[in-house]
Design a protein around this motif. Structure first.
Motif, PDB file in Angstrom:
ATOM      1  N   LYS A   1      50.051  31.373  28.247  1.00  0.00           N
ATOM      2  CA  LYS A   1      51.589  31.505  28.908  1.00  0.00           C
ATOM      3  C   LYS A   1      51.408  32.714  30.096  1.00  0.00           C
ATOM      4  O   LYS A   1      52.302  32.340  31.152  1.00  0.00           O
ATOM      5  CB  LYS A   1      52.329  32.106  27.525  1.00  0.00           C
ATOM      6  N   PHE A   2      50.323  33.692  29.866  1.00  0.00           N
ATOM      7  CA  PHE A   2      50.329  34.455  30.913  1.00  0.00           C
ATOM      8  C   PHE A   2      49.854  33.981  32.360  1.00  0.00           C
ATOM      9  O   PHE A   2      50.472  34.403  33.389  1.00  0.00           O
ATOM     10  CB  PHE A   2      49.632  35.579  30.473  1.00  0.00           C
ATOM     11  N   ILE A   3      48.975  33.019  31.959  1.00  0.00           N
ATOM     12  CA  ILE A   3      48.251  32.533  33.122  1.00  0.00           C
ATOM     13  C   ILE A   3      49.262  31.449  34.009  1.00  0.00           C
ATOM     14  O   ILE A   3      49.561  31.354  35.306  1.00  0.00           O
ATOM     15  CB  ILE A   3      47.132  31.607  32.919  1.00  0.00           C
ATOM     16  N   GLY A   4      50.233  30.894  32.951  1.00  0.00           N
ATOM     17  CA  GLY A   4      51.282  30.019  33.617  1.00  0.00           C
ATOM     18  C   GLY A   4      52.233  30.912  34.561  1.00  0.00           C
ATOM     19  O   GLY A   4      52.884  30.446  35.335  1.00  0.00           O
ATOM     20  N   ALA A   5      52.619  31.899  33.759  1.00  0.00           N
ATOM     21  CA  ALA A   5      53.681  32.871  34.503  1.00  0.00           C
ATOM     22  C   ALA A   5      53.024  33.365  35.962  1.00  0.00           C
ATOM     23  O   ALA A   5      53.719  33.314  36.927  1.00  0.00           O
ATOM     24  CB  ALA A   5      53.832  34.097  33.841  1.00  0.00           C
ATOM     25  N   LEU A   6      51.611  33.754  36.190  1.00  0.00           N
ATOM     26  CA  LEU A   6      50.993  34.160  37.105  1.00  0.00           C
ATOM     27  C   LEU A   6      51.101  33.080  38.248  1.00  0.00           C
ATOM     28  O   LEU A   6      51.216  33.090  39.220  1.00  0.00           O
ATOM     29  CB  LEU A   6      49.747  34.382  36.807  1.00  0.00           C
ATOM     30  N   THR A   7      50.801  31.696  37.753  1.00  0.00           N
ATOM     31  CA  THR A   7      50.753  30.671  38.837  1.00  0.00           C
ATOM     32  C   THR A   7      52.028  30.206  39.228  1.00  0.00           C
ATOM     33  O   THR A   7      52.377  30.207  40.401  1.00  0.00           O
ATOM     34  CB  THR A   7      50.401  29.232  37.956  1.00  0.00           C
ATOM     35  N   ARG A   8      53.134  30.430  38.528  1.00  0.00           N
ATOM     36  CA  ARG A   8      54.499  30.326  39.104  1.00  0.00           C
ATOM     37  C   ARG A   8      54.851  31.582  39.820  1.00  0.00           C
ATOM     38  O   ARG A   8      55.520  31.325  40.750  1.00  0.00           O
ATOM     39  CB  ARG A   8      55.517  30.076  37.629  1.00  0.00           C
ATOM     40  N   GLN A   9      54.293  32.606  39.692  1.00  0.00           N
ATOM     41  CA  GLN A   9      54.536  33.552  40.829  1.00  0.00           C
ATOM     42  C   GLN A   9      53.551  33.421  42.032  1.00  0.00           C
ATOM     43  O   GLN A   9      53.646  34.623  42.768  1.00  0.00           O
ATOM     44  CB  GLN A   9      54.222  35.041  40.066  1.00  0.00           C
ATOM     45  N   ARG A  10      52.520  32.660  41.720  1.00  0.00           N
ATOM     46  CA  ARG A  10      51.739  32.559  43.027  1.00  0.00           C
ATOM     47  C   ARG A  10      50.958  33.665  43.128  1.00  0.00           C
ATOM     48  O   ARG A  10      50.370  34.102  44.224  1.00  0.00           O
ATOM     49  CB  ARG A  10      52.216  32.107  44.437  1.00  0.00           C
ATOM     50  N   ALA A  11      50.872  34.291  41.884  1.00  0.00           N
ATOM     51  CA  ALA A  11      50.083  35.510  41.866  1.00  0.00           C
ATOM     52  C   ALA A  11      48.386  35.231  41.735  1.00  0.00           C
ATOM     53  O   ALA A  11      48.036  34.237  41.502  1.00  0.00           O
ATOM     54  CB  ALA A  11      50.299  36.250  40.614  1.00  0.00           C
ATOM     55  N   ARG A  12      47.581  36.290  42.110  1.00  0.00           N
ATOM     56  CA  ARG A  12      45.996  35.890  42.042  1.00  0.00           C
ATOM     57  C   ARG A  12      45.579  36.638  41.206  1.00  0.00           C
ATOM     58  O   ARG A  12      44.150  36.763  41.032  1.00  0.00           O
ATOM     59  CB  ARG A  12      45.365  36.286  43.336  1.00  0.00           C
ATOM     60  N   LYS A  13      46.043  37.900  40.793  1.00  0.00           N
ATOM     61  CA  LYS A  13      45.631  38.929  39.855  1.00  0.00           C
ATOM     62  C   LYS A  13      46.284  39.152  38.586  1.00  0.00           C
ATOM     63  O   LYS A  13      47.728  39.442  39.016  1.00  0.00           O
ATOM     64  CB  LYS A  13      45.039  40.040  40.538  1.00  0.00           C
ATOM     65  N   GLY A  14      45.952  39.387  37.457  1.00  0.00           N
ATOM     66  CA  GLY A  14      46.702  39.701  36.535  1.00  0.00           C
ATOM     67  C   GLY A  14      45.802  40.630  35.544  1.00  0.00           C
ATOM     68  O   GLY A  14      44.478  40.349  35.452  1.00  0.00           O
ATOM     69  N   VAL A  15      46.458  41.400  34.635  1.00  0.00           N
ATOM     70  CA  VAL A  15      45.808  42.236  33.786  1.00  0.00           C
ATOM     71  C   VAL A  15      46.597  42.258  32.510  1.00  0.00           C
ATOM     72  O   VAL A  15      47.699  42.520  32.490  1.00  0.00           O
ATOM     73  CB  VAL A  15      45.782  43.769  34.122  1.00  0.00           C
ATOM     74  N   PHE A  16      45.958  41.852  31.360  1.00  0.00           N
ATOM     75  CA  PHE A  16      46.668  41.581  29.838  1.00  0.00           C
ATOM     76  C   PHE A  16      46.139  42.650  28.917  1.00  0.00           C
ATOM     77  O   PHE A  16      44.811  42.808  28.771  1.00  0.00           O
ATOM     78  CB  PHE A  16      46.588  40.301  29.463  1.00  0.00           C
ATOM     79  N   ILE A  17      46.844  43.595  28.797  1.00  0.00           N
ATOM     80  CA  ILE A  17      46.425  44.782  27.737  1.00  0.00           C
ATOM     81  C   ILE A  17      47.020  44.784  26.571  1.00  0.00           C
ATOM     82  O   ILE A  17      48.131  44.448  26.675  1.00  0.00           O
ATOM     83  CB  ILE A  17      46.900  46.359  28.661  1.00  0.00           C
ATOM     84  N   THR A  18      46.406  45.112  25.539  1.00  0.00           N
ATOM     85  CA  THR A  18      46.673  45.189  24.306  1.00  0.00           C
ATOM     86  C   THR A  18      45.975  45.985  23.305  1.00  0.00           C
ATOM     87  O   THR A  18      45.097  46.575  23.631  1.00  0.00           O
ATOM     88  CB  THR A  18      46.469  43.780  23.440  1.00  0.00           C
ATOM     89  N   THR A  19      46.841  46.656  22.286  1.00  0.00           N
ATOM     90  CA  THR A  19      46.254  47.654  21.432  1.00  0.00           C
ATOM     91  C   THR A  19      45.394  46.855  20.340  1.00  0.00           C
ATOM     92  O   THR A  19      44.790  47.838  19.586  1.00  0.00           O
ATOM     93  CB  THR A  19      47.286  48.633  21.035  1.00  0.00           C
ATOM     94  N   SER A  20      45.483  45.624  20.379  1.00  0.00           N
ATOM     95  CA  SER A  20      44.644  44.839  19.266  1.00  0.00           C
ATOM     96  C   SER A  20      43.160  44.571  19.775  1.00  0.00           C
ATOM     97  O   SER A  20      42.478  45.043  20.635  1.00  0.00           O
ATOM     98  CB  SER A  20      45.526  43.742  18.639  1.00  0.00           C
ATOM     99  N   GLU A  21      43.126  43.087  19.485  1.00  0.00           N
ATOM    100  CA  GLU A  21      41.652  42.550  20.281  1.00  0.00           C
ATOM    101  C   GLU A  21      42.236  41.002  20.596  1.00  0.00           C
ATOM    102  O   GLU A  21      43.367  40.524  20.187  1.00  0.00           O
ATOM    103  CB  GLU A  21      40.757  42.172  19.050  1.00  0.00           C
ATOM    104  N   PHE A  22      41.297  40.440  21.284  1.00  0.00           N
ATOM    105  CA  PHE A  22      41.383  38.711  22.050  1.00  0.00           C
ATOM    106  C   PHE A  22      40.491  38.098  20.935  1.00  0.00           C
ATOM    107  O   PHE A  22      39.365  38.732  20.843  1.00  0.00           O
ATOM    108  CB  PHE A  22      40.942  38.914  23.241  1.00  0.00           C
ATOM    109  N   SER A  23      41.158  36.940  20.450  1.00  0.00           N
ATOM    110  CA  SER A  23      40.295  36.010  20.118  1.00  0.00           C
ATOM    111  C   SER A  23      39.257  35.249  21.047  1.00  0.00           C
ATOM    112  O   SER A  23      39.323  35.612  22.106  1.00  0.00           O
ATOM    113  CB  SER A  23      41.000  35.015  19.437  1.00  0.00           C
ATOM    114  N   VAL A  24      38.205  34.726  20.526  1.00  0.00           N
ATOM    115  CA  VAL A  24      37.052  34.304  21.452  1.00  0.00           C
ATOM    116  C   VAL A  24      37.800  33.214  22.552  1.00  0.00           C
ATOM    117  O   VAL A  24      37.658  33.040  23.410  1.00  0.00           O
ATOM    118  CB  VAL A  24      35.998  33.172  20.729  1.00  0.00           C
ATOM    119  N   GLY A  25      38.838  32.356  21.824  1.00  0.00           N
ATOM    120  CA  GLY A  25      39.738  31.373  22.629  1.00  0.00           C
ATOM    121  C   GLY A  25      40.440  31.890  23.742  1.00  0.00           C
ATOM    122  O   GLY A  25      40.615  31.446  24.871  1.00  0.00           O
TER     123      GLY A  25
END
Length: 303
Positions: free
Chosen positions: A229-253
């Motif tokens: 969903k974040f990548i899709g939002a970046l694509t619609r904004q024609r953005a080239r760089k994004g940072v996703f920050i969480t206090t938890s963890e990311f799955s392998v997927g």
């Protein structure tokens, strides 16, 4: 073969100079590395400080301990030579010389004995001599303190309010050199949160590029759909760089979703977030400073 500990190196050092001829410390280091058949990677492996290789550090401390015990002498700057006591150690000593064995020599015992204020702490304990050098002990202790601090910070961040977390993200980006001025950076959290974007911040002080932010103060794992969903939002904004920050963890997927894209997406989980805060002095203060000094060889150099 793995890099040997500094006690294991002691006897091979004596064997390297058994003929009584003084040799340069640099040649000794190379010889010991050859004796243990170290790979190029092992020979180049550095201490956490990055200022010295692990092997050079261990050879240096082994030489110091042998010198303090009277088994080696340093006849001139950067040289190593065996003593009569060193030859006796080769003839009648154990196959593996240790700090405990060296303590039979009064000079070494005086050098290595704990200071008076430590006697009460050590009394009644049969302390095991560590296999690592004092430099490595200091580095390990420092890393343990940093890890403990990072764990404490992460617990505090997870308990903070969403508003505080938004400000923390901005402060971290500023501390890392992003965002331009604080006033401009502060606008990062004023985004409407429409279309999956939490904020926008300048990549540099001139504003030549921008970074889109997503910040989640979560306790549960972030899975792939959130990253997609974040990548899709970046694509619609024609953005080239994004940072996703969480206090938890990311799955392998989730981590796999951020790879192999034309868009650069950086994922920062809770552990990395805390580490970056410590590294960039955000939310922490200096408790104590210890200076580790070494001899200035240039000062003692005589023309």
């Amino acid at each position: 073969m793995s890099i040997p500990d500094f006690q294991t190196i002691m006897r091979p050092i004596l064997e390297s100079v058994h003929d009584g001829v003084a040799i340069p410390l640099s040649a000794l280091r190379e010889h010991i590395a050859d004796v243990f058949q170290l790979s190029e990677i092992e020979r180049k492996e550095r201490l956490p400080s990055g200022r010295q290789t692990v092997m050079n550090n261990r050879v240096g401390w082994a030489r110091t301990y042998l010198n303090k015990a009277g088994l080696l002498t340093i006849p001139s700057k950067g040289m190593v030579q065996i003593t009569a006591r060193g030859r006796e150690a080769l003839a009648n000593g154990p196959e593996r010389l240790t700090v405990t064995w060296l303590k039979q020599f009064p000079e070494f015992a005086d050098f290595h004995t704990a200071k008076p204020q430590m006697v009460d702490v050590l009394e009644g304990l049969e302390a095991e001599v560590p296999e690592i050098t004092p430099d490595e002990q200091l580095a390990e202790a420092h890393q343990a303190l940093l890890q403990s601090l990072a764990d404490e910070i992460l617990t505090q961040v997870r308990a903070a309010t969403p508003v505080f977390f938004e400000q923390l993200v901005v402060d971290l980006m500023l501390a890392m050199g992003y965002g331009g001025s604080r006033r401009e950076a502060g606008r990062a959290t004023q985004a409407t949160n429409d279309d999956g974007i939490d904020g926008i911040i300048k990549e540099d002080k001139l504003g030549l590029d921008v970074i889109y932010l997503q910040a989640k103060r979560w306790t549960h794992t972030v899975h792939r759909p959130e990253i997609d969903k974040f990548i899709g939002a970046l694509t619609r904004q024609r953005a080239r760089k994004g940072v996703f920050i969480t206090t938890s963890e990311f799955s392998v997927g989730a981590r796999e979703a951020a790879l192999g894209l034309d868009i650069k997406v950086v994922l920062i989980d809770g552990v990395e977030l805390a580490r970056l805060m410590v590294e960039n002095n955000l939310g922490v203060s200096v408790k104590q400073v210890y200076e580790v000094k070494q001899m200035d060889s240039d000062y003692f150099g005589e023309e």
